[in-house]
Design an enzyme around this catalytic site. Structure first.
Site, mmCIF file in Angstrom:
data_model
loop_
_atom_site.group_PDB
_atom_site.id
_atom_site.type_symbol
_atom_site.label_atom_id
_atom_site.label_comp_id
_atom_site.label_asym_id
_atom_site.label_seq_id
_atom_site.Cartn_x
_atom_site.Cartn_y
_atom_site.Cartn_z
ATOM 1 C CB ILE A 49 -7.953 1.286 -5.244
ATOM 2 C CG1 ILE A 49 -6.415 1.408 -5.423
ATOM 3 C CG2 ILE A 49 -8.594 0.568 -6.418
ATOM 4 C CD1 ILE A 49 -5.977 2.203 -6.619
ATOM 5 C CE1 TYR A 74 -4.031 -2.269 5.099
ATOM 6 C CE2 TYR A 74 -3.121 -0.149 4.459
ATOM 7 C CZ TYR A 74 -3.731 -1.334 4.124
ATOM 8 O OH TYR A 74 -4.048 -1.592 2.814
ATOM 9 C CB SER A 90 -0.895 0.014 1.244
ATOM 10 O OG SER A 90 -1.517 1.277 1.426
ATOM 11 C CB SER A 109 0.759 -5.214 8.168
ATOM 12 O OG SER A 109 -0.178 -4.356 7.533
ATOM 13 C CE LYS A 110 -1.753 -4.285 3.040
ATOM 14 N NZ LYS A 110 -1.928 -5.490 2.197
#
Length: 239
Positions: free
Chosen positions: A180, A145, A132, A148-149
């Site tokens: 997105i 997040y 991401s 993790s990304k």
């Protein structure tokens, strides 16, 4: 038909980016194993759905054995499954942290630890980790997040070296999507969507099909000399 005769495993394949990739890969000739915990919202002749919890290492091992026995060779793995549980760091609970890390990071490791060696043994393959823009640049309220990304980018770079070290063409890359228009963004107020769009060079949000096309490039032989990279697909997002 750039994926004719190939078998692809796509996690998080029931909807969103996973569905877009499954549809495009299938149209390009691949046989698809779409793995998810939720039921798919579509049905295609060459897409098989498999209920899989990527946080369960033993379940991932059994799935790999099943896929290898049925399809003989797994050519493509897209590690797309992911969740969010957002909150400012001072308010983030252990459960919020653990849940995101378990799916987004450990889940990627769990499946690739079996499919990567399978690709080594069967002559090659392409592994694609869906990261991401948040994994590249961070974001307020998403420390779990972002961690993790960022982690799956490190995994991609490591596996690009590790799985090819014996001279077998196993490639591993990451895609870092920007904003997105998946179901998650459809719940965001329009004024925020307009703000996100204005922050990009292209002045708009992305579509799932645009991420699927990037994944198709990395999955196909068109990218046969591409490994260990992060492909940023974000419309020129300015942070």
């Amino acid at each position: 038909m750039r994926l004719q005769g190939k078998t692809a495993v796509i996690t998080g394949g029931a909807r969103g980016l996973g569905e877009a990739m499954a549809r495009l890969f299938a149209a390009e000739g691949a046989k698809i194993l779409a793995c998810d915990m939720g039921e798919p919202q579509y049905k295609l002749d060459n897409v098989e759905f498999y209920k899989l919890d990527v946080t369960d290492g033993e379940a991932c091992r059994k799935f790999t054995e099943y896929a290898a026995e049925k399809y003989k060779k797994i050519d493509i793995l897209v590690n797309n499954a992911g969740i969010t549980k957002d909150g400012m760091t001072r308010k983030m609970t252990d459960d919020m942290w653990d849940a995101v890390i378990a799916v987004n990071l450990k889940g990627v490791f769990n499946l690739t630890r079996f499919i990567g060696p399978h690709m080594e043994d069967t002559g090659g393959g392409s592994i694609i980790n869906i990261s991401s823009v948040v994994g590249e640049y961070g974001n307020i309220g998403q420390v779990n997040y972002a961690a993790s990304k960022s982690g799956v980018i490190g995994m991609a770079k490591t596996w690009a070296k590790e799985f090819a070290r014996k001279g077998v063409p196993v490639r591993c890359n990451a895609i870092a999507p920007g904003y997105i228009m998946t179901d998650i963004l459809k719940t965001v107020p329009q004024e925020l969507l307009d703000k996100f769009a204005a922050a990009t060079m292209l002045g708009r949000l992305g579509q799932p099909e645009e991420i699927a096309k990037a994944a198709l490039f990395l999955a196909s032989d068109d990218s046969s000399y591409v490994t260990g990279i992060v492909l940023s697909v974000n419309g020129g997002l300015r942070l």
